[in-house]
Design a protein around this motif. Structure first.
Motif, PDB file in Angstrom:
ATOM      1  N   LEU A   1       0.830  -1.208   0.000  1.00  0.00           N
ATOM      2  CA  LEU A   1       0.000   0.000   0.000  1.00  0.00           C
ATOM      3  C   LEU A   1       0.863   1.256   0.000  1.00  0.00           C
ATOM      4  CD1 LEU A   1      -2.899  -0.989   2.417  1.00  0.00           C
ATOM      5  CD2 LEU A   1      -2.947  -0.775  -0.071  1.00  0.00           C
ATOM      6  N   PHE A   2       1.965   1.209   0.740  1.00  0.00           N
ATOM      7  CA  PHE A   2       2.835   2.380   0.772  1.00  0.00           C
ATOM      8  C   PHE A   2       3.346   2.718  -0.626  1.00  0.00           C
ATOM      9  CE2 PHE A   2       7.149   3.993   0.563  1.00  0.00           C
ATOM     10  CZ  PHE A   2       6.983   5.236   1.156  1.00  0.00           C
ATOM     11  N   THR A   3       3.941   1.711  -1.264  1.00  0.00           N
ATOM     12  CA  THR A   3       4.526   1.967  -2.584  1.00  0.00           C
ATOM     13  C   THR A   3       3.482   2.505  -3.552  1.00  0.00           C
ATOM     14  OG1 THR A   3       6.074   0.181  -2.199  1.00  0.00           O
ATOM     15  CG2 THR A   3       5.856   0.919  -4.459  1.00  0.00           C
ATOM     16  N   VAL A   4       2.311   1.860  -3.533  1.00  0.00           N
ATOM     17  CA  VAL A   4       1.279   2.238  -4.487  1.00  0.00           C
ATOM     18  C   VAL A   4       0.802   3.667  -4.250  1.00  0.00           C
ATOM     19  CG1 VAL A   4      -1.108   1.814  -5.129  1.00  0.00           C
ATOM     20  CG2 VAL A   4       0.512  -0.071  -5.037  1.00  0.00           C
ATOM     21  N   PHE A   5       0.534   3.986  -2.999  1.00  0.00           N
ATOM     22  CA  PHE A   5      -0.086   5.290  -2.747  1.00  0.00           C
ATOM     23  C   PHE A   5       0.916   6.420  -2.640  1.00  0.00           C
ATOM     24  CE2 PHE A   5      -3.708   2.608  -1.804  1.00  0.00           C
ATOM     25  CZ  PHE A   5      -4.689   3.301  -2.492  1.00  0.00           C
ATOM     26  N   TYR A   6       2.147   6.127  -2.191  1.00  0.00           N
ATOM     27  CA  TYR A   6       3.129   7.205  -2.111  1.00  0.00           C
ATOM     28  C   TYR A   6       3.648   7.574  -3.493  1.00  0.00           C
ATOM     29  CZ  TYR A   6       6.676  10.189  -0.053  1.00  0.00           C
ATOM     30  OH  TYR A   6       7.428  11.271   0.299  1.00  0.00           O
ATOM     31  N   SER A   7       3.883   6.542  -4.310  1.00  0.00           N
ATOM     32  CA  SER A   7       4.321   6.825  -5.682  1.00  0.00           C
ATOM     33  C   SER A   7       3.167   7.429  -6.485  1.00  0.00           C
ATOM     34  CB  SER A   7       4.798   5.551  -6.365  1.00  0.00           C
ATOM     35  OG  SER A   7       3.706   4.689  -6.594  1.00  0.00           O
ATOM     36  N   ALA A   8       1.942   7.033  -6.130  1.00  0.00           N
ATOM     37  CA  ALA A   8       0.730   7.623  -6.697  1.00  0.00           C
ATOM     38  C   ALA A   8       0.647   7.514  -8.207  1.00  0.00           C
ATOM     39  CB  ALA A   8       0.583   9.082  -6.254  1.00  0.00           C
ATOM     40  N   ILE A   9       1.171   6.445  -8.772  1.00  0.00           N
ATOM     41  CA  ILE A   9       1.013   6.225 -10.210  1.00  0.00           C
ATOM     42  C   ILE A   9      -0.434   5.801 -10.457  1.00  0.00           C
ATOM     43  CG2 ILE A   9       1.778   4.844 -12.187  1.00  0.00           C
ATOM     44  CD1 ILE A   9       4.440   4.476 -10.662  1.00  0.00           C
ATOM     45  N   PRO A  10      -1.150   6.557 -11.288  1.00  0.00           N
ATOM     46  CA  PRO A  10      -2.591   6.303 -11.426  1.00  0.00           C
ATOM     47  C   PRO A  10      -2.925   4.860 -11.805  1.00  0.00           C
ATOM     48  CG  PRO A  10      -1.958   8.286 -12.616  1.00  0.00           C
ATOM     49  CD  PRO A  10      -0.705   7.667 -12.135  1.00  0.00           C
TER      50      PRO A  10
ATOM     51  N   GLY B   1      -5.338   3.042  -9.150  1.00  0.00           N
ATOM     52  CA  GLY B   1      -6.728   2.805  -9.538  1.00  0.00           C
ATOM     53  C   GLY B   1      -7.274   1.490  -9.018  1.00  0.00           C
ATOM     54  N   HIS B   2      -6.468   0.448  -9.124  1.00  0.00           N
ATOM     55  CA  HIS B   2      -6.935  -0.874  -8.707  1.00  0.00           C
ATOM     56  C   HIS B   2      -7.183  -0.930  -7.197  1.00  0.00           C
ATOM     57  CE1 HIS B   2      -6.074  -2.518 -12.651  1.00  0.00           C
ATOM     58  NE2 HIS B   2      -4.910  -1.912 -12.617  1.00  0.00           N
ATOM     59  N   PHE B   3      -6.271  -0.303  -6.442  1.00  0.00           N
ATOM     60  CA  PHE B   3      -6.424  -0.349  -4.986  1.00  0.00           C
ATOM     61  C   PHE B   3      -7.595   0.506  -4.534  1.00  0.00           C
ATOM     62  CE2 PHE B   3      -2.287  -2.193  -5.316  1.00  0.00           C
ATOM     63  CZ  PHE B   3      -2.269  -3.095  -4.258  1.00  0.00           C
ATOM     64  N   ILE B   4      -7.798   1.632  -5.221  1.00  0.00           N
ATOM     65  CA  ILE B   4      -8.953   2.458  -4.884  1.00  0.00           C
ATOM     66  C   ILE B   4     -10.231   1.674  -5.144  1.00  0.00           C
ATOM     67  CG2 ILE B   4     -10.248   4.534  -5.561  1.00  0.00           C
ATOM     68  CD1 ILE B   4      -7.548   5.916  -5.947  1.00  0.00           C
ATOM     69  N   TYR B   5     -10.237   0.951  -6.274  1.00  0.00           N
ATOM     70  CA  TYR B   5     -11.411   0.138  -6.573  1.00  0.00           C
ATOM     71  C   TYR B   5     -11.600  -0.939  -5.505  1.00  0.00           C
ATOM     72  CZ  TYR B   5     -14.455  -3.288  -8.699  1.00  0.00           C
ATOM     73  OH  TYR B   5     -15.471  -4.171  -8.910  1.00  0.00           O
ATOM     74  N   LEU B   6     -10.501  -1.545  -5.082  1.00  0.00           N
ATOM     75  CA  LEU B   6     -10.599  -2.620  -4.092  1.00  0.00           C
ATOM     76  C   LEU B   6     -11.143  -2.124  -2.762  1.00  0.00           C
ATOM     77  CD1 LEU B   6     -10.051  -5.444  -2.962  1.00  0.00           C
ATOM     78  CD2 LEU B   6      -7.659  -4.819  -2.691  1.00  0.00           C
TER      79      LEU B   6
END
Lengths: 255, 128, 387
Positions: free
Chosen positions: C255-264, C268-273
C-alpha cells in the motif's frame, strides 16, 4: 503383479507418453511433401496507421468495423459480458488516458478511437500461452490457432489492450449471416483480430482498411522503404497505446 | 475361495453385459451393415488416391490445418502433380457437397465425432 | 492400507455420503457448463477469471503450507509434530488435487488440456505451474503414504522416502512462487505487477494452511480419538501468528509503494478494491471485512492468553481462514481486472452453477482428506494398541 511393480510400470508408461511431442521428429507424413514457401527474402513487417484527423469525420461511421464483423463471422452478442470484438471504438481518454487531461480539447477527449489487436513486437499474450496456440508469425502477425487453444484465458489477462475475446458460449446463433470464406469460432476458445492474414495471403488489404473510403486507415509493410506507412511514420508524429510497457505495438495513431 | 457363488454370478453377469452388443448386432443382422457414403461428385480423382483418402483423409486434413494456420502455406502439391488450395470449405466441400451423406454416414457408423464443423462452414450452414 | 478407509462408523459414512452429494451436485453443474460454455458463470470479457482461479490460488497456498509442519519435524527433529506431520502432507495432497480441478473446470476446452504436454511452452508460467504442482503431488503422496506404510508394518521407512521429504521442502516454496509469478509477471495488470506478490502469497499461505490444519485437528479430536497434542497445536498456532503478522506487514508495504508513488495505473486498482467505484462496492465490503478479521485475529493471536485458550483458538483460525480466502481469492483477482485495460469498471458475481461446481471440487477434496486422514488415524491407533 506386485503393487510396486505396477507403480513402476505406471511411471514408465507415463514417461513414455511424455515422449509423444517429439515423436513427429521420427515419422514422415504418408502423403506428398508440402512445399513450405516461407517468404524469407525480405520478410514483411505489417503495420497500420489510424489517421484520427480523418477517421470519425463522418459521424457515427462504422464501415471498417462492419466489414470486419461481416467477413470474420463475428457474433453479435448483446450481453456486453459475452461480447466478441476484433475492432471497435472507444473514447480517446480511455484509449490514451496518459495523454488526456482536464483542459484538453473536449472534442478530442471524447473522440471515438478505433482499437484492435496491436500485433505487438513483444506480445505478452504469446509468452503466457501454455500451448503456443497464439504465437508471432515471421511477418509479425500475432496469430491464433483455434484448433489448439484450451481456453485458459491467460492471454486475456496478459493483454494490456483488452484486445482479446473469449467465446463464453457457442457464437453461431449470434451470427446473422455466416460468411463461407472464413470459419466461425467454437465455444471455449479465445479470438482476436488477425490483421486479415487470410487476405494478406491473397495480396489484399485488410477488410477494415479496404472498407474505409475516407482513407483514414493505412496499412503496409514498414520494412519497405517506399511503403506508405513507412513514409507516414518517418515524417509525422505518431502515438501508440501504452508504449511504456515495451510491447511495441504496430498500430500507430496520428492526430 | 470365499463367496464363490457371488463371484461366479458376478462374472456371468459381467460377461452377459459385455456380449449384449455383439449378440444384438448378430441377431438383428446389423453386423453385416456397411455404410454407403454418397461421394456427391462425378469428378474422377480427389486430392489424393481414393484408397489413400478413404484411410488417411483425417491425417491429410490434420496436416492441412497445420500448414495453413501455423505455416501460412495455402497450397498443397499432391502426388499427381496438381496443386490444390488448402480449404476444407472451398476445396473439399465444393465437390462433396452433402455433409450428411458424405461425412456423417461413415463417421456415425464408426462412432467418431470430428469437431470440424463447430467452426468450419459447409453450404447448409452458410445458406441459412 | 486402503481398506482402512472402507471401514467406519455410521457417522463416518454419513459424512462420506454428504461429500458424495456435493460432488454429484458439482458434477451435474459441470456437465451443464460443458454443454453451455463458461457463459453460465459470472465471468465475462472484462473479468475473465473468477471464483475458480481465486480458489486455485488459495489452495496452492494450503498445499504449500504443509512445509510448515514437515520442516520442523524432519529438519529440526521437532518430535511434537510427529502425529501432525502426516496430516499436513495429506492435506497438501488433497489441496493440490483441488487446485488441479479448479484449473480444469476453468478451461474453455477441457478436452484439449493435454495440449499443454503436446505443445509445451517453456515461457508460460502455467506450464511451469503444472510441472511443480504435479511434482509436489507425487512428492507428498509418496512420502506420506510410504512413511505411514512403514509405520503400519512396523518397519523402518524405505530409504528413498527421506530424500523425497527433503526435496518437498523447497518444492513447496516453488509451487507458490510460480503461482504468484502467473500474476506478477503481467505488465497488463499493475495490481499484480509487484515483486512482493510471491512473498505475500507465501506469508498468507503459511497463515491459512496451518489454520486449516488446526481446525481439522479439532474436528478429529471431537469426532475420533485422535489427538494431535496440545503442544503441537500451540506451535502451529504460533506459526500462524508470525505468518499472519508478516502477511499484514507485506500488505502495508504494498500500500505504501502504491499510494506514495501515486502512479494512477497502480492506484486505480487499490482504490477500486477498498472504495469501490460508482456504487459497485460489494467487493470493497468484502475486503474491509477481510481486513477487520485479519486485525481481530492478529490481536487474539498475539496475546498469549487468547492464543492458548483452546476453546477460542478454532474461532481465531476460522477468522484467519476466511480473511485470507477473501484477500488472496476474489480480492486478489477482481481488482487485477478492474479498472480494465480501457479503464472501465465491470462487476462480477458468481452464479449458482459456478458455486455448485466450486462446492463439488471442495467435496472431492474433502473426500480425499477424509480417506487419507482415516487411514492415518487407523494406523496410529493400531500402533498405540500394540504398545
Amino acid at each position: 503383479m506386485k503393487r510396486r511393480d505396477f507403480l513402476k510400470l505406471a511411471i514408465l508408461t507415463l514417461s513414455g507418453i511424455s515422449i509423444k511431442p517429439f515423436a513427429h521428429l521420427f515419422t514422415k507424413p504418408a502423403f506428398a511433401d508440402i512445399s513450405i514457401q516461407r517468404t524469407n527474402k525480405g520478410l514483411p513487417r505489417w503495420a497500420m496507421v489510424v489517421n484520427l484527423s480523418i477517421c470519425g469525420k463522418k459521424d457515427g461511421c462504422t464501415d471498417c468495423i462492419d466489414a470486419c464483423n461481416r467477413i470474420h463471422n463475428i457474433p453479435r452478442i448483446t450481453n456486453p459480458k459475452h461480447a466478441v470484438k476484433w475492432i471497435w471504438n472507444a473514447p480517446f481518454d480511455r484509449v490514451f488516458r496518459e495523454q488526456s487531461f482536464d483542459n484538453m480539447n473536449e472534442g478530442l477527449r471524447k473522440k471515438s478511437v478505433l482499437v484492435l489487436c496491436n500485433h505487438c513486437e513483444n506480445p505478452p499474450c504469446v509468452s503466457v500461452c501454455p500451448t503456443k496456440a497464439t504465437w508471432k508469425r515471421e511477418d509479425g502477425i500475432v496469430m491464433m490457432d483455434y484448433h489448439r487453444c484450451i481456453g485458459c484465458r491467460y492471454c486475456i489477462a496478459a493483454c494490456p489492450y483488452g484486445a482479446r475475446s473469449f467465446n463464453w458460449k457457442d457464437p453461431r446463433p449470434y451470427i446473422k449471416e455466416i460468411d463461407k470464406g472464413f470459419p466461425t469460432r467454437t465455444q471455449g476458445v479465445v479470438e482476436k483480430c488477425n490483421f486479415c492474414e487470410e487476405r494478406i495471403a491473397k495480396n489484399l488489404l485488410p477488410a477494415c482498411v479496404e472498407a474505409c473510403r475516407e482513407g483514414g486507415l493505412i496499412f503496409g509493410d514498414v520494412n519497405k522503404e517506399d511503403s506508405e506507412v513507412r513514409k507516414i511514420l518517418s515524417t509525422r508524429l505518431s502515438i501508440r497505446r501504452k508504449p511504456h510497457l515495451g510491447t511495441e505495438p504496430k498500430v500507430y495513431y496520428i492526430l | 475361495m470365499y463367496d464363490r457363488g457371488k463371484i461366479i454370478t458376478g462374472i456371468i453377469i459381467f460377461l452377459v453385459l459385455l456380449f449384449i452388443p455383439f449378440l444384438y448386432n448378430f441377431i438383428t443382422g446389423k453386423a453385416t451393415y456397411v455404410p454407403e457414403p454418397v461421394i456427391g461428385t462425378s469428378e474422377k480423382e480427389c486430392v489424393e488416391s481414393k484408397v489413400f483418402m478413404r484411410t488417411d483423409h483425417m491425417k491429410l486434413l490434420d496436416e492441412w490445418k497445420e500448414t495453413v494456420v501455423r505455416h501460412g502455406v495455402r497450397n498443397y502439391k499432391a502426388r499427381n502433380g496438381k496443386t490444390y488450395t488448402i480449404d476444407i470449405t472451398g476445396t473439399c466441400m465444393e465437390c462433396h457437397t452433402d455433409k450428411e451423406k458424405f461425412c456423417d454416414r461413415c463417421h456415425n457408423y464408426a462412432g467418431v465425432e470430428p469437431k470440424c464443423w463447430n467452426c468450419h462452414v459447409y453450404k447448409k450452414v452458410a445458406g441459412r | 492400507m486402503v481398506e482402512k478407509a472402507l471401514k467406519g462408523t455410521k457417522r463416518y459414512w454419513t459424512w462420506i455420503g454428504f461429500l458424495l452429494f456435493l460432488i454429484l451436485i458439482g458434477f451435474v453443474s459441470y456437465l451443464f457448463q460443458l454443454k453451455e460454455g463458461l457463459g453460465i458463470t459470472g465471468m465475462g470479457r472484462d473479468i475473465s477469471w473468477g471464483l475458480y482461479i481465486a480458489n486455485f490460488t488459495f489452495f496452492v497456498g494450503v498445499a504449500a503450507s504443509a512445509v510448515m509442519v514437515v520442516l520442523p519435524y524432519y529438519l529440526h527433529s521437532f518430535v511434537q509434530f510427529g502425529r501432525i506431520t502426516i496430516l499436513g502432507e495429506f492435506l497438501a495432497v488433497a489441496a493440490v488435487v483441488i487446485t488441479v480441478l479448479f484449473i480444469v473446470v476453468d478451461l474453455g476446452q477441457p478436452s484439449r488440456v493435454f495440449n499443454i504436454l503436446l505443445y509445451p511452452s517453456f515461457s508460460s508460467l502455467l506450464f511451469w505451474d503444472m510441472v511443480v504442482l504435479s511434482g509436489y503431488l507425487f512428492l507428498n503422496l509418496f512420502s506420506g503414504w510410504y512413511t505411514l506404510d512403514a509405520e503400519d508394518k512396523e518397519e523402518p521407512p524405505l530409504r528413498w522416502v527421506k530424500p523425497l521429504i527433503l526435496i518437498s521442502i523447497p518444492w513447496a516454496i516453488s509451487i507458490h512462487t510460480v503461482t504468484a509469478f502467473i500474476f506478477s509477471g503481467l505488465s497488463a495488470r499493475p495490481f499484480w505487477l509487484t515483486a512482493i506478490l510471491a512473498p505475500r502469497f507465501l506469508a498468507s499461505a503459511f497463515a491459512s494452511g496451518p489454520s486449516l490444519l488446526i481446525l481439522l485437528c479439532y474436528v478429529l479430536k471431537k469426532f475420533t480419538k485422535f489427538d494431535a497434542g496440545k503442544e503441537a497445536i500451540q506451535k502451529v498456532a504460533l506459526i500462524v501468528t508470525y505468518a499472519m503478522l508478516i502477511n499484514f506487514f507485506f500488505l502495508l508495504v504494498e500500500l505504501f509503494t502504491v499510494f506514495y508513488s501515486a502512479i494512477p495505473d497502480h492506484k486505480g486498482h487499490f482504490i477500486y478494491l477498498f472504495l469501490g467505484s460508482n456504487g459497485t462496492g460489494m467487493l470493497s465490503v468484502f475486503m474491509w471485512f477481510s481486513v477487520a478479521l485479519s486485525i481481530c485475529s492478529l490481536v487474539l493471536l498475539i496475546r498469549p492468553e487468547t492464543r492458548k485458550n483452546e476453546s477460542l483458538l478454532p474461532w481465531i483460525c476460522g477468522m484467519v481462514l476466511v480473511s485470507i480466502w477473501i484477500e488472496k481469492g476474489l480480492a486478489l483477482l477482481i481488482p487485477g481486472f478492474i479498472p480494465t485495460p480501457l479503464h472501465d469498471i465491470a462487476s462480477y458475481v458468481p452464479t449458482l452453477p459456478e458455486v455448485f461446481i466450486t462446492l463439488g471440487v471442495y467435496g472431492l477434496g474433502g473426500l480425499i482428506i477424509t480417506g487419507l486422514f482415516k487411514i492415518a488415524i487407523e494406523v496410529q491407533k493400531a500402533k498405540e494398541k500394540g504398545i
